[in-house]
Scaffold this active site. Sequence first.
Site, short mmCIF file in Angstrom:
data_model
loop_
_atom_site.label_atom_id
_atom_site.label_comp_id
_atom_site.label_asym_id
_atom_site.label_seq_id
_atom_site.Cartn_x
_atom_site.Cartn_y
_atom_site.Cartn_z
N TYR A 53 0.79 -1.25 0.08
CA TYR A 53 0.09 0.12 -0.10
C TYR A 53 0.86 1.24 -0.10
CZ TYR A 53 -3.89 -2.93 1.39
OH TYR A 53 -4.89 -3.95 1.62
N SER A 236 -13.37 -4.61 0.97
CA SER A 236 -14.33 -3.83 0.13
C SER A 236 -15.75 -4.18 0.66
CB SER A 236 -14.09 -4.31 -1.16
OG SER A 236 -13.01 -3.80 -1.78
N GLY A 241 -17.19 1.11 -3.25
CA GLY A 241 -17.96 2.65 -3.26
C GLY A 241 -19.37 2.16 -3.98
N LEU A 243 -21.89 0.42 -3.18
CA LEU A 243 -22.91 0.47 -2.22
C LEU A 243 -23.40 1.86 -1.44
CD1 LEU A 243 -22.45 -3.12 -0.64
CD2 LEU A 243 -24.34 -2.29 -2.21
N THR A 244 -22.44 2.77 -1.61
CA THR A 244 -22.90 4.10 -1.21
C THR A 244 -23.68 4.74 -2.09
OG1 THR A 244 -21.03 5.26 -2.49
CG2 THR A 244 -20.40 4.34 -0.50
N LYS A 246 -22.68 6.65 -4.83
CA LYS A 246 -22.11 7.55 -5.30
C LYS A 246 -21.96 7.43 -6.82
CE LYS A 246 -17.68 6.41 -3.78
NZ LYS A 246 -16.39 7.07 -2.84
#
Length: 347
Positions: A53, A236, A241, A243-244, A246
Site C-alpha cells: 500500500y 471492500s 463504493g 453500495l454508497t 455515489k
Amino acid sequence: MRQVPFGATGQTVSELCLGTMTWGTQTPADDAHRQMDMALAAGIDIVDTAEMYPVNPVRKETIGGSEAILGDWNAANPARRGDYLLATKISGEGGVAREGALITGAALRESLEGSLKRLKTDYVDLYQLHWPNRGSFQFRKNWTYDPRGQNKAETLAHMEDVLAEADKLIAEGKMRHIGLSNESAWGTAQWVRVSEDKGLPRVQTVQNEYSLLARMYDTDMAEMSVNEEVTLLSFSPLAAGFLTGKYQNGAVPAGSRMSLVPEMGGRKSARVFDAAAAYLEIAARHGLDPVHMALAWQQTRPFAISAIFGATTSAQLEHILGAADMVLPAEALDEITAAHKAHPMPY
C-alpha cells in the site's frame, strides 16, 4: 462498539476495522493521523495495512507508504501502540514488492523486518499473506479459475516452511499471529491442518472480499470459518463504493476510486449498477443510510466478521462510524435476501 472473536485466540476485535490502503495517495498523512485518533476514540481496535500500500494505483516507488504514515503516528503516540491490533501483509507473486517473488519463510522474515521499520514498532499483532503462491480466484478470476497447475506436495511444503518461520518470529516477539488473504476454503483448511499436525502457529483470520455485491464467502468459506474458528476480515464491504450510491446514474465524483481506476478492478458493469440500485432502494424504504446498512448487514452473518473499510477522508470516517452497533430490521434483511437472489453475482 460490538466485538467479534479474533480467530481461536480467545481475544476479540471490533466489528469495524480501519483500512489504510489510500494513505499516501488519496489520503494525506495529516488526515490519516486524524483518522487514527477518531477510530480509536470510537472503539475501533484493529487497523489493517500492507507492504504494497498505497493503491489507486499501486506503484513500485510508493511501496510501504501507508505503513510509513501509520508508523509516524505510532512514533508520535508510543503509549497508544497497545490500544489497537496492528495487521499488515507480505505481498506475493506478481506484486510490485520484492520484485514479485513468491512468499517463503525467508521472505516472511525479510518483509516483516521492513514493515516493522516503517511502522516504527517492535511487533505486529497479525501478519497476513496477501495472496497464495498457487494463485487465487479472488479479484474476478473466479470466472476462469483453473487449479490444475497446482502441486499439492509443494503447496503443503510451502505452508510448513512459512509456518515454521512464523513460529520463530512469534518466539522472537516480532509478530503475534498469522493470517491469510484471498484464500480458498481448501487452502485455509490445509493451513489449519498443517499447523495442527506440526504443532505450528494456527492461522486466525482470512481477508477476502465480502459485501452485499460479493458473496462467494457464503458457502464453503462460511463452513470453514465456523468449524475452524477463522475470522473473516472482509475487504471492500461497501463494494468499492458502489453500495454508497455515489456512482449511480453515471456519476464519477472527482478524486473517487472510479476517477482513478475507471473499471474498478473488473467490478464495473451494467449488472453492478442494477444490483446496487436494489440495495439502495431497500435502504431508502426503511429509512436507513446505505453505508450503514451495508456494514451492519455483515454482523448478521453466521460467521465472525470484522469489516475493513477505507475512508478517503476523516469526514467519510465520521459518516461510516454511524454503522457501529446498528441492528437492521427483519423486514430489511428479508428484502436483502430477495435482492441477493435476484442479483446473485453482479461481478
